[in-house]
Design an enzyme around this catalytic site. Structure first.
Site, short mmCIF file in Angstrom:
data_model
loop_
_atom_site.label_atom_id
_atom_site.label_comp_id
_atom_site.label_asym_id
_atom_site.label_seq_id
_atom_site.Cartn_x
_atom_site.Cartn_y
_atom_site.Cartn_z
NE ARG A 44 0.41 -2.82 -2.51
CZ ARG A 44 -0.20 -2.50 -3.67
NH1 ARG A 44 0.44 -1.87 -4.64
NH2 ARG A 44 -1.46 -2.83 -3.86
N GLY A 45 0.62 -6.48 -3.97
CA GLY A 45 -0.56 -6.72 -4.80
C GLY A 45 -0.52 -8.16 -5.31
CB ALA A 46 -3.11 -10.79 -5.29
NE ARG A 87 2.27 -8.86 2.02
CZ ARG A 87 1.47 -7.88 1.60
NH1 ARG A 87 1.63 -7.35 0.40
NH2 ARG A 87 0.50 -7.44 2.36
CD GLN A 195 -1.13 -0.42 0.82
OE1 GLN A 195 -1.63 0.38 1.59
NE2 GLN A 195 -0.82 -1.65 1.18
CG ASP A 236 -4.62 -9.62 -1.43
OD1 ASP A 236 -5.28 -8.57 -1.44
OD2 ASP A 236 -3.39 -9.66 -1.64
CG ASN A 246 -9.09 -6.38 -1.45
OD1 ASN A 246 -8.07 -6.69 -2.07
ND2 ASN A 246 -9.63 -5.18 -1.55
CE LYS A 247 -3.73 -3.85 2.12
NZ LYS A 247 -2.76 -4.47 3.07
O1 MRU Z 1 -1.02 -5.42 1.16
P1 MRU Z 1 -1.15 -5.18 -0.30
O2 MRU Z 1 -0.88 -3.78 -0.70
O3 MRU Z 1 -0.34 -6.18 -1.10
O4 MRU Z 1 -2.69 -5.46 -0.62
C1 MRU Z 1 -3.13 -5.38 -1.95
C2 MRU Z 1 -4.59 -5.56 -2.08
O5 MRU Z 1 -5.29 -5.76 -1.12
C3 MRU Z 1 -5.15 -5.53 -3.47
O6 MRU Z 1 -6.48 -5.11 -3.44
C4 MRU Z 1 -5.11 -6.93 -4.07
O7 MRU Z 1 -3.87 -7.55 -3.90
C5 MRU Z 1 -5.46 -6.93 -5.50
S1 MRU Z 1 -4.14 -6.27 -6.52
C6 MRU Z 1 -4.71 -6.31 -8.12
#
Ligand code: MRU
Length: 347
Positions: A44-46, A87, A195, A236, A246-247
């Site tokens: 996960r994570g962008a 996603r 997370q 994201d 973002n999250k």
């Molecule tokens: O749902 P997730 O855990 O994939 O969400 C991740 C985030 O919101 C991060 O802040 C974002 O992807 C940046 S990762 C460098």
């Protein structure tokens, strides 16, 4: 330390759903396995989503049984189409898939089967290497926002697990610590999937960065009490006007930071900026299963019959963002102009 590996045939990921209790590596050999790993949040994570999407395209070409070069490329395109929608919010995923396929498209007429596979694999590796370099640059550029002794609040997980390098917001934090700035990190738990509690606390602990975990709901209170010097988060997707997806929970931190007069800084690679989306209301926000809210780490906590709403992201309006830190430099308001100049310097 890395969260993902590609040996030219198979993709291996550190299963993020098992951390921090167990470090389990998974081998992903098919597009379906990659898609399940992404939707199941095992990776996960962008930026990491972008890298695995690119590897997935290259791997599909490698495993293709098609007889012709065009057939191999079509199989890569099919894999890209499946993975791009696993996603929807993190723009890096579709961006990296398209970039890898574009590299293949440019040579498909003239290439033989091996050459098309090689081109796709090389492009995927470039994307991963570029992201690692971007993380290093973001970490350096972001130092201006971290004064010695700073108390830094961060949200979700933005470190090595979800990038090709040392991270975005967490990369800035890590370099500040390694530079001897004597910082302290407040990391949110990041409900519903934790997370922050599971991954950010694990990364910070491994790196020896002093930190404390806080409930998501404590962030605004700590800001209002003057216990935070700067908020640094990842993204994201950043719209052309500077709105930041973002999250979930990021928006409330931005509101509270504004009220408290604390800088709210977003750290992200240029690949997270989406000039094709004019404003944040047009960013697709992923809705995840209610079960994630009704349970904690797989144990049901809400009474049977309770419903839940589970938006995975929120959108922070650009007016609450102090600055966006990228590998090409710091971008400040007005973001419509500064982001365009950053992404398309010649236009
Ligand atoms: O749902 P997730 O855990 O994939 O969400 C991740 C985030 O919101 C991060 O802040 C974002 O992807 C940046 S990762 C460098």
């Amino acid at each position: 330390m890395r969260g993902m590996e590609w040996n030219g045939r198979e993709i291996r990921i550190l299963d993020q759903t098992r951390l921090p209790r167990r470090e389990v590596w998974l081998t992903l050999s098919t597009t379906a396995q990659i898609a399940r790993a992404i939707t199941g949040m095992r990776i996960r994570g962008a930026p990491a989503l972008g890298i695995i999407g690119a590897y997935g395209v290259a791997q599909a070409a490698l495993r293709s049984k098609a007889k012709t070069t065009l057939g191999v490329f079509r199989d890569a395109e099919k894999a890209g189409a499946v993975l791009a929608f696993t996603r929807p919010t993190a723009v890096n995923l579709a961006w990296a898939i398209n970039r890898t396929l574009d590299a293949g498209r440019a040579v498909v007429e003239s290439a033989d089967r091996d050459a098309i596979v090689k081109t796709l694999a090389e492009e995927a590796n470039f994307i991963a290497e570029e992201d690692a370099r971007a993380c290093d640059a973001i970490a350096r550029v972001g130092q201006e926002f971290v004064v010695p002794g700073a108390r830094v609040l961060t949200h979700c997980n933005t470190g090595l697990l979800c990038t090709g390098g040392s991270g975005t917001a967490l990369g800035v934090i890590r370099l500040a610590h390694e530079s001897g700035k004597d910082i302290k990190v407040l990391a949110t738990e990041t409900r519903p999937l934790l997370q922050g509690a599971r991954l950010t606390a694990w990364e910070l602990g491994t790196l020896g960065v002093p930190h404390a975990l806080i409930p998501d709901s404590a962030g605004p209170a700590l800001l209002s009490r003057g216990e935070v010097d700067v908020v640094i988060v990842g993204a994201d997707r950043i719209a052309a006007n500077g709105d930041v997806a973002n999250k979930i929970g990021t928006y409330s931190l931005a509101l509270a930071a504004r009220e408290a007069g604390v800088p709210f800084v977003v750290a992200a690679p240029v690949s997270t900026i989406d000039l094709a989306v004019p404003s944040g209301d047009l960013i697709p926000v992923e809705e995840r299963s209610p079960d994630e809210v009704l349970s904690v780490l797989g144990t049901r906590v809400a009474p049977v019959g309770t419903g839940a709403v589970n938006p995975a992201f929120d959108v922070t309006p650009a007016r609450f963002v102090t600055a966006i830190v990228t590998e090409r430099g710091v971008v400040r308001p007005p973001f419509a102009e500064s982001l365009r100049a950053l992404v398309q310097p010649s236009s």
